[in-house]
Enzyme design. Structure first.
Site, mmCIF file in Angstrom:
data_model
loop_
_atom_site.group_PDB
_atom_site.id
_atom_site.type_symbol
_atom_site.label_atom_id
_atom_site.label_comp_id
_atom_site.label_asym_id
_atom_site.label_seq_id
_atom_site.Cartn_x
_atom_site.Cartn_y
_atom_site.Cartn_z
ATOM 1 N N ARG A 20 91.571 -44.152 129.713
ATOM 2 C CA ARG A 20 90.764 -43.058 129.166
ATOM 3 C C ARG A 20 89.347 -43.044 129.762
ATOM 4 O O ARG A 20 88.360 -42.815 129.057
ATOM 5 C CB ARG A 20 90.709 -43.140 127.632
ATOM 6 C CG ARG A 20 92.025 -42.795 126.959
ATOM 7 C CD ARG A 20 91.892 -42.776 125.442
ATOM 8 N NE ARG A 20 91.532 -44.101 124.937
ATOM 9 C CZ ARG A 20 90.986 -44.346 123.748
ATOM 10 N NH1 ARG A 20 90.732 -43.337 122.928
ATOM 11 N NH2 ARG A 20 90.679 -45.562 123.377
ATOM 12 N N GLY A 447 90.955 -34.798 102.886
ATOM 13 C CA GLY A 447 91.528 -36.143 102.976
ATOM 14 C C GLY A 447 90.648 -37.134 103.694
ATOM 15 O O GLY A 447 90.238 -38.135 103.125
ATOM 16 N N SER A 448 90.326 -36.862 104.961
ATOM 17 C CA SER A 448 89.593 -37.889 105.700
ATOM 18 C C SER A 448 88.087 -37.719 105.532
ATOM 19 O O SER A 448 87.568 -36.607 105.440
ATOM 20 C CB SER A 448 89.971 -37.849 107.177
ATOM 21 O OG SER A 448 89.713 -36.591 107.739
ATOM 22 N N GLU A 680 92.828 -23.428 106.586
ATOM 23 C CA GLU A 680 91.669 -23.076 107.409
ATOM 24 C C GLU A 680 91.444 -21.568 107.393
ATOM 25 O O GLU A 680 92.335 -20.810 107.739
ATOM 26 C CB GLU A 680 91.915 -23.546 108.843
ATOM 27 C CG GLU A 680 90.839 -23.118 109.803
ATOM 28 C CD GLU A 680 91.052 -23.697 111.199
ATOM 29 O OE1 GLU A 680 91.401 -24.880 111.299
ATOM 30 O OE2 GLU A 680 90.855 -22.952 112.155
ATOM 31 N N HIS A 709 84.588 -28.106 112.090
ATOM 32 C CA HIS A 709 84.470 -28.317 113.530
ATOM 33 C C HIS A 709 83.039 -28.149 114.020
ATOM 34 O O HIS A 709 82.739 -28.444 115.164
ATOM 35 C CB HIS A 709 85.400 -27.350 114.280
ATOM 36 C CG HIS A 709 86.840 -27.575 113.921
ATOM 37 N ND1 HIS A 709 87.481 -26.820 112.963
ATOM 38 C CD2 HIS A 709 87.724 -28.499 114.335
ATOM 39 C CE1 HIS A 709 88.723 -27.270 112.833
ATOM 40 N NE2 HIS A 709 88.895 -28.283 113.650
#
Ligand SMILES: Nc1nc2c(c(=O)[nH]1)N[C@@H](CNc1ccc(C(=O)N[C@@H](CCC(=O)N[C@@H](CCC(=O)N[C@@H](CCC(=O)O)C(=O)O)C(=O)O)C(=O)O)cc1)CN2
Ligand SMILES: [Zn+2]
EC number: 2.1.1.14
Length: 770
Positions: A20, A447-448, A680, A709
């Protein structure tokens, strides 16, 4: 067998690098830790290595143009000068060289230099988990060649002595992927002539550099196209035929279907087709191919990681090889961008499983060998690969680890009642209202919470063995406790534990379920510098033990507020994994659903009163062709319901979806029969709710009011206004207030004030509607 020279090539190679490198370099550049020249150097090295790898593997052409610092569709937009005014002054575009930072601002809203602006929209590339940047189009838009990167890359490759084939997104697929500016209507095809002017110029310049072949990617030809788009294909390619290069029109992700004659008739020099997804079309293509054209057969799966059955494919292509001779080319079905880089890095994967797989690097060998096999010029190395391929197929077929008797029996014993809640939503809602005691406009999150560097570092140390199990558990518990404390302080009504312990919402469950294997370096680009590591679903799926219960129960023990359990749904678990190809996806999905059903029941047993089963990939799994939709939706909905229906009426089932256009599948979303869906909507300004409102969506909805975002903190009035819009369409007692999606990519200093505003918005709404 004929003794011909069959050309082997690929449509594209992963650009992230085996370690990566691209991610690390771009992120370092954005942070200001390295210079622009350092980043460019990393880019040059990646390209050089990838071309070298292709050449050493024995491919006849190396592919140039698949590299991008962020996204290849964005690169095409830059080439065409499709740069919205908010990112660049006119003269930057007319100068013919858009700055790299301008490209990064288009992608992410900000860059080391230049004024920040709202980023371009990002969405899924066809039915993949790869996101591209949506070209912004408007009436009367002017196009001009505004980037020379492609030409420099070609020069780099030529300087290394490679035989170069250039790849570009084709003009019609580029327009198809684009979108008119918000609030505008536009016939995108009215822009075609302007776009073609630039393509013609690009092709001229490539020819002048000595390029012989240019691959134009036109995956839109695998879709149901309106008549005017079909006509536009003819107009466009008859216009481009004047270019002094050979054109290879590349179609992938599906068959040509009713576009087959159209594609065959276009005046190009070659056609690439996806023979993995549409093997049945190859014969008729061979029959009808004009004598001066080549047919590139995409026979190696570019979307999955299974080793090719070379014997089988050689047999299947024998007739085509006989008839086409040198006009048959061999390639993977699509760009290898969608698979991990190199299987050889997986030193911890067991040998049997490993022998069944091929990642991008291995697919090059398969491609080259297959080309030699069909042309009858086999080397000793090819013989070895052929034998290994046959052995892998045999070992996979005979393997004891793929089939589990109990799983098959359980599936066979299912009845309709198993995917049915006890009562209808109306009755369930009444009970849940009593049990949960939530206010009007209840607040929750998806959730996160932020995946901080500390959390990731702890996980890395745990995996490396330098942090003990107990210490890791303690660290994660501390994160959960902190998340609970913050939510209570903010006054959120339904809490979450925050998902600190998860590396990824799919990989985390894949690691714990039988039938899945996971890799160490199997990264695939998701968008920009972000990658995912899809688990490998190779066998029957079952759940050896509870996966999330301890974390959720711990979180619930800390608070009197309801704690929402958090699971990834069966369709998303399927969609975001590399899935076995030896049984229908629907069967595999049902197996996952049963494993999740057990987890749902265990969470209920542990005192969890609400459970969210995320299905962000439900829409993405929709087949590209409409004729296949209903079959897919039927089994996908059934799988979700199977996972959710083991609980009593009192347990509230949530689901969550994002990244999608939901309007055309709204009936199926309703058929999931989740008590609550969080979805969303904030970027589309609640437009989405028109569908829910018109249709009179029967259950509860949380239309996301905060665009996660963006780093911007949404203000109270904005969120109140969005909810008022929602309230015009949906009755008040069915509305929830929540963000668009999980908060894992954000920072706490963005999340806390944003959620405080969200809670305040809910309070104001309650007052207004008391
Ligand atoms: N599977 C999947 N598909 C999806 C989504 C999704 O959430 N999952 N969401 C959408 C896409 N959105 C995405 C959002 C964020 C990331 C993302 O942040 N990816 C991370 C990797 C996430 C991960 O697996 N993290 C690992 C850490 C892996 C890692 O890089 N470890 C480093 C060390 C990291 C450190 O010390 O900070 C190493 O091993 O070298 C973990 O938390 O355990 C990244 O590229 O950086 C990806 C996709 C659609 N498709
Ligand atoms: Zn989401």
């Amino acid at each position: 067998m004929a003794l011909n020279m069959t050309v082997s090539h690929i449509l594209g190679y992963p650009r992230i690098g085996g370690n990566r490198q691209l991610k690390h370099a771009t992120e370092a550049y954005w942070k200001g830790d390295i210079q622009r020249s350092d980043l460019e150097q990393v880019g040059r090295e990646l390209r050089r290595d990838n071309w070298q790898i292709q050449r050493e593997a024995g491919l006849d052409l190396v592919t140039v143009g698949d590299f991008a610092f962020y996204d290849q569709v964005l690169n095409t937009s830059l080439l065409l000068g499709a740069v919205p005014h908010r990112f660049a002054a006119e003269d930057e575009v007319t100068r013919g060289e858009v700055d790299l930072d301008t490209a990064f601002r288009m992608a992410r809203g900000r860059a080391p230099s230049g004024e920040s602006a709202a980023a371009c929209e990002m969405t899924k590339y066809f039915d993949t988990n790869y996101h591209y940047l949506v070209p912004e189009l408007h009436a009367g838009q002017r196009f001009r060649l505004a980037s020379t990167r492609l030409f420099s890359e070609v020069e780099e490759a030529l300087a290394e002595g490679h035989a170069v084939k250039v790849v570009l997104t084709g003009p019609l697929s580029w327009l198809w992927l684009g979108k008119e500016r918000a609030g505008e209507t536009l016939d995108r095809l009215s822009l075609l002539d302007g776009v073609l002017d630039v393509y013609a110029e690009v092709l001229q310049r490539l020819a002048a550099l000595g390029v012989e072949w240019v691959q134009l990617d036109e995956p839109a030809l695998a879709l149901d196209l309106p008549g005017n788009w079909k006509a536009a294909y003819e107009r466009a390619y008859f216009r481009l035929r004047a270019a002094p290069v050979k054109l290879l029109l590349a179609v992938y992700f599906g068959g040509l279907g009713d576009n087959l004659s159209l594609a065959l008739g276009l005046p190009v020099d070659g056609l690439h087709v996806d023979a993995v997804r549409a093997p049945q079309e190859v014969d008729s293509l061979v029959d009808r191919l004009l004598p001066h054209k080549v047919l590139s057969v995409g026979a190696i799966d570019g979307r999955n990681i299974w080793r090719t059955d070379l014997v089988e494919v050689r047999e299947r292509l024998a007739a085509a090889a006989q008839r086409l001779g040198e006009r048959l080319w061999i390639a993977p079905s699509c760009s290898l961008l969608h698979v991990p880089v190199d299987l050889e890095s997986e030193t911890e994967l067991d040998a049997e499983l490993k022998s069944w797989l091929a990642f991008a690097r291995q697919k090059l060998d398969e491609t080259v060998t297959l080309a030699r096999l069909v042309s009858g010029r086999v080397t000793a190395e090819d013989e070895r690969l052929l034998a290994a391929s046959s052995q892998a197929q045999a070992s996979r077929r005979a393997s004891q680890r793929i089939h589990q008797q109990q799983v098959a029996e359980r599936l066979a014993g299912l009845s309709e009642a198993d995917s049915q809640r006890d009562s209808d939503y109306i009755q369930r809602a009444e009970i849940q209202r009593r049990v949960l005691g939530l206010p009007l406009f209840p607040t929750t999150t998806i959730g996160s919470f932020p995946q901080t560097t500390e959390i990731r570092a702890a996980r890395r140390q745990h995996k490396a063995g330098t942090l003990s199990d107990d210490d890791y558990q303690a660290r994660m518990k501390a994160e959960i406790a902190e998340a609970v404390r913050i939510q209570e302080q903010l006054g959120i009504d339904m809490l979450v534990h925050g998902e600190a312990e998860r590396n990824d919402m799919v990989e985390y469950f894949g690691e714990q379920l039988d039938g899945y294997a996971f890799t160490r370096f199997g990264w695939v680009q998701s968008y920009g510098s972000r990658c995912v590591k899809p688990p490998i679903l190779y066998g029957d799926v079952s759940r050896p033990r509870a996966m999330t219960v301890a974390w959720s129960a711990y979180a619930q023990s800390l608070t009197g507020a309801p704690m929402k359990g958090m699971l990834t749904g069966p369709v998303t678990m399927l969609q975001w994994a590399f899935v076995r190809d030896d049984q229908p996806r629907s069967v595999t999905c049902r197996q996952i659903a049963l494993a999740l059903r057990d987890e749902v029941c265990d969470l209920e047993q542990a005192g969890i009163r609400a459970i969210q089963i995320d299905e962000p990939a439900l829409r993405e799994g929709l087949p590209l062709r409409r004729s296949e939709w209903s079959h897919y939706l039927e089994w996908a909905v059934e799988a979700f319901r199977l996972s959710a229906s083991g609980v009593t009426d009192a347990t509230q089932i949530h689901t969550h979806m994002c990244y999608s256009e939901f309007n055309d599948i709204i009936d199926s979303i309703a058929a999931l029969d989740a008590d609550v869906i969080t979805i969303e909507t904030s970027r589309s300004n609640m437009e989405l709710l028109d569908a829910f409102g018109d249709f009179d969506y029967p259950n509860e909805i949380g239309p996301g009011v905060y665009d996660i975002h963006s780093p911007n903190i949404p203000d109270v009035d904005w969120m109140v206004a969005l909810m008022e819009k929602a309230a015009e369409r949906i009755s008040l007692e069915r509305l929830w207030v929540n963000p668009d999606c999980g908060l894992k990519t954000r920072h706490w200093d963005e999340v806390t004030p944003a959620l405080a505003n969200m809670v305040e918005a809910a309070r104001q709404l309650r007052r207004r509607h008391a």
